[in-house]
Design an enzyme around this catalytic site. Sequence first.
Site, PDB file in Angstrom:
ATOM      1  N   HIS A   1       0.782  -1.426   0.025  1.00  9.18           N
ATOM      2  CA  HIS A   1      -0.169   0.167   0.055  1.00  9.18           C
ATOM      3  C   HIS A   1       0.918   1.248  -0.009  1.00  9.18           C
ATOM      4  O   HIS A   1       2.112   1.150   0.616  1.00  9.18           O
ATOM      5  CB  HIS A   1      -0.820   0.204   1.037  1.00  9.18           C
ATOM      6  CG  HIS A   1      -1.653  -1.100   1.414  1.00  9.18           C
ATOM      7  ND1 HIS A   1      -1.296  -2.151   2.252  1.00  9.18           N
ATOM      8  CD2 HIS A   1      -3.203  -1.271   1.183  1.00  9.18           C
ATOM      9  CE1 HIS A   1      -2.219  -3.107   2.210  1.00  9.18           C
ATOM     10  NE2 HIS A   1      -3.300  -2.615   1.723  1.00  9.18           N
TER      11      HIS A   1
ATOM     12  N   ASP B   1       2.159   1.928   3.303  1.00  7.11           N
ATOM     13  CA  ASP B   1       3.141   0.975   3.795  1.00  7.11           C
ATOM     14  C   ASP B   1       4.540   1.388   3.584  1.00  7.11           C
ATOM     15  O   ASP B   1       5.445   1.283   4.511  1.00  7.11           O
ATOM     16  CB  ASP B   1       3.185  -0.467   3.383  1.00  7.11           C
ATOM     17  CG  ASP B   1       1.776  -1.013   3.472  1.00  7.11           C
ATOM     18  OD1 ASP B   1       1.013  -0.524   4.380  1.00  7.11           O
ATOM     19  OD2 ASP B   1       1.316  -1.846   2.564  1.00  7.11           O
TER      20      ASP B   1
ATOM     21  N   GLU C   1      -9.049 -13.676  -1.962  1.00  6.63           N
ATOM     22  CA  GLU C   1      -8.169 -13.923  -0.820  1.00  6.63           C
ATOM     23  C   GLU C   1      -9.043 -15.103  -0.207  1.00  6.63           C
ATOM     24  O   GLU C   1     -10.178 -15.043   0.135  1.00  6.63           O
ATOM     25  CB  GLU C   1      -8.172 -12.815   0.181  1.00  6.63           C
ATOM     26  CG  GLU C   1      -7.436 -13.123   1.464  1.00  6.63           C
ATOM     27  CD  GLU C   1      -6.941 -11.750   2.190  1.00  6.63           C
ATOM     28  OE1 GLU C   1      -6.700 -10.747   1.263  1.00  6.63           O
ATOM     29  OE2 GLU C   1      -7.006 -11.923   3.284  1.00  6.63           O
TER      30      GLU C   1
ATOM     31  N   HIS D   1     -10.970 -13.978   3.064  1.00  8.02           N
ATOM     32  CA  HIS D   1     -12.239 -13.355   2.639  1.00  8.02           C
ATOM     33  C   HIS D   1     -13.190 -14.073   2.115  1.00  8.02           C
ATOM     34  O   HIS D   1     -14.524 -13.923   2.454  1.00  8.02           O
ATOM     35  CB  HIS D   1     -12.029 -12.253   1.707  1.00  8.02           C
ATOM     36  CG  HIS D   1     -10.893 -11.231   1.949  1.00  8.02           C
ATOM     37  ND1 HIS D   1     -10.531 -10.228   1.283  1.00  8.02           N
ATOM     38  CD2 HIS D   1     -10.356 -10.990   3.271  1.00  8.02           C
ATOM     39  CE1 HIS D   1      -9.519  -9.315   1.854  1.00  8.02           C
ATOM     40  NE2 HIS D   1      -9.364  -9.994   3.157  1.00  8.02           N
TER      41      HIS D   1
ATOM     42  N   ASP E   1      -5.939 -13.885   8.651  1.00 15.03           N
ATOM     43  CA  ASP E   1      -4.801 -13.966   7.924  1.00 15.03           C
ATOM     44  C   ASP E   1      -3.447 -14.748   8.303  1.00 15.03           C
ATOM     45  O   ASP E   1      -2.465 -14.351   8.386  1.00 15.03           O
ATOM     46  CB  ASP E   1      -4.145 -12.379   7.835  1.00 15.03           C
ATOM     47  CG  ASP E   1      -5.049 -11.474   7.127  1.00 15.03           C
ATOM     48  OD1 ASP E   1      -5.777 -12.218   6.204  1.00 15.03           O
ATOM     49  OD2 ASP E   1      -4.869 -10.205   7.350  1.00 15.03           O
TER      50      ASP E   1
ATOM     51  N   ASP F   1      -0.618 -12.765   1.694  1.00 13.36           N
ATOM     52  CA  ASP F   1      -1.539 -11.506   2.600  1.00 13.36           C
ATOM     53  C   ASP F   1      -1.661 -12.311   4.044  1.00 13.36           C
ATOM     54  O   ASP F   1      -2.885 -12.601   4.046  1.00 13.36           O
ATOM     55  CB  ASP F   1      -2.898 -11.168   1.915  1.00 13.36           C
ATOM     56  CG  ASP F   1      -3.399  -9.915   2.813  1.00 13.36           C
ATOM     57  OD1 ASP F   1      -2.739  -9.535   3.787  1.00 13.36           O
ATOM     58  OD2 ASP F   1      -4.287  -9.125   2.296  1.00 13.36           O
TER      59      ASP F   1
HETATM   60  C1  XUL Z   1      -7.556  -6.841   4.112  1.00 11.67           C
HETATM   61  C2  XUL Z   1      -6.807  -6.920   3.089  1.00 11.67           C
HETATM   62  C3  XUL Z   1      -6.026  -5.916   2.379  1.00 11.67           C
HETATM   63  C4  XUL Z   1      -5.888  -5.894   0.751  1.00 11.67           C
HETATM   64  C5  XUL Z   1      -5.102  -4.884   0.207  1.00 11.67           C
HETATM   65  O1  XUL Z   1      -8.286  -7.707   4.504  1.00 11.67           O
HETATM   66  O2  XUL Z   1      -6.667  -8.278   2.357  1.00 11.67           O
HETATM   67  O3  XUL Z   1      -4.421  -6.162   2.812  1.00 11.67           O
HETATM   68  O4  XUL Z   1      -5.147  -7.388   0.092  1.00 11.67           O
HETATM   69  O5  XUL Z   1      -5.393  -3.560   0.547  1.00 11.67           O
HETATM   70 CO    CO Z   2      -5.858  -8.997   0.839  1.00 12.21          CO
END
Ligand code: XUL
Ligand code: CO
Length: 439
Positions: free
Chosen positions: A103, A106, A270, A273, A311, A341
Amino acid sequence: MPSKYFPEVPNSIPFEGRDSKNPLAFKFYDKAKIVGDKTMAEHLRFSVAYWHTFMGSGSDMFGAPSFNRAWRKSNDPLDRARATLEAAFEFFQKLGIGYYCFHDRDIAPEGESFAQSCKNLETLVGLAKTLQQETGIKLLWGTANLFSNPMYAQGAATNPDAHVMAHAAAQVKHAIDATHELGGENYVFWGGREGYETLLNTDLKHEQEQMARFLHMAVEYKRKIGFKGQFLIEPKPAEPTKHQYDFDSATTLYFLQHHGLLDYFKLNIEANHATLAGHSFEHELAVASAAGKLGSVDANRGDMLLGWDTDQFPTDLYSTTFAMMIILKQNGLGTGGLNFDAKVRRSSIDPVDLFYAHIGGMDAFARGLLIARKILDDPSLAALMEERYASYKSGIGLQLMTRKAGLEEAEQWILRNGNPVPRSSRQEMLENLINSYIQ
Ligand code: XUL
Ligand code: CO
């Protein structure tokens, strides 16, 4: 590059094979090994997530930072950012990983003003460019942090205040510039706060139109500057918002199509997610892939007993195998990759734990790749699938699917042919087949 931040780790992590007991060696990830038509490195395109691995402090909602990182020591934010970038590139090289993701906030600290933040980002991008050139390590994707600053508490693109939306747009412009400058292969939009807490104060339609407009502006800007990277949207159902607009693959694909954006975006799926949305990782991958929109992966895992985004590093071979089956079937991720991630647990406090975590994740996916390739090469799975849908190749099936038959023709046909004869789905037999390869 000097061995400064990880002195206990050798200059490169070797591949030693499955019988090795060396915790700082790969057991399955052999980057040059050919699997099918590509090397393992080409198939897997692993990436380190800058935010967790170098910025993570071990703090959580109940406790203070637990990690003591040599690269986060300086009191000067820019010096701290420079040291962090150096540590990052030492880590990438020793691990032997090809990509990283960040990001904007970061890699460079936020300044007092927006202009200062942009200047900081440009400074650090300059350094990152030099380090990329020296090492050959590439940027898989960049993104903008549109969720940490309190100004984004009620959303960034979807904020009820247009001033905030404009700020988010300005920030995204710079994050795309940074990604472009560094040759980023993709750019990610994760709408962490693009959602709502209560419908009592939320005009849902208006906010979604704002989001669509925001993404259209990004598409226009991308075209204008000639940025060739792939735009990706990363779905997540909730957290930090109660309800996030990009809930899952299906919701996001509908949103993109409805707003004329589908041609310009793919999805970054992800694992954690997916499970938060009540799906499996492979479900989300399969939905995105079926739409021709599986662009990249944030490789991690959740904890089925916890209801939030833990995560964790991926270690589950079923999960990596099913993921790699879908990725292989669509012939790879194109410009995308497998970005970890993921974060080490708060009690895994040593820098070397970052190596163990990534080695484990890379081995889990390498093993998943090897197993998936064998399963797909076994003709019995493909034969069963072929047979299962064979009735659509001719007769009434073909007529229905090619519009030669509708409801009335179906009625006539059923009257003539009677009821269908039930057939087994063979689920347990197939599960046994998968288990015969997972070893
Ligand atoms: C948050 C997430 C983020 C994105 C990038 O849950 O996964 O880190 O990957 O903004
Ligand atoms: Co992510």
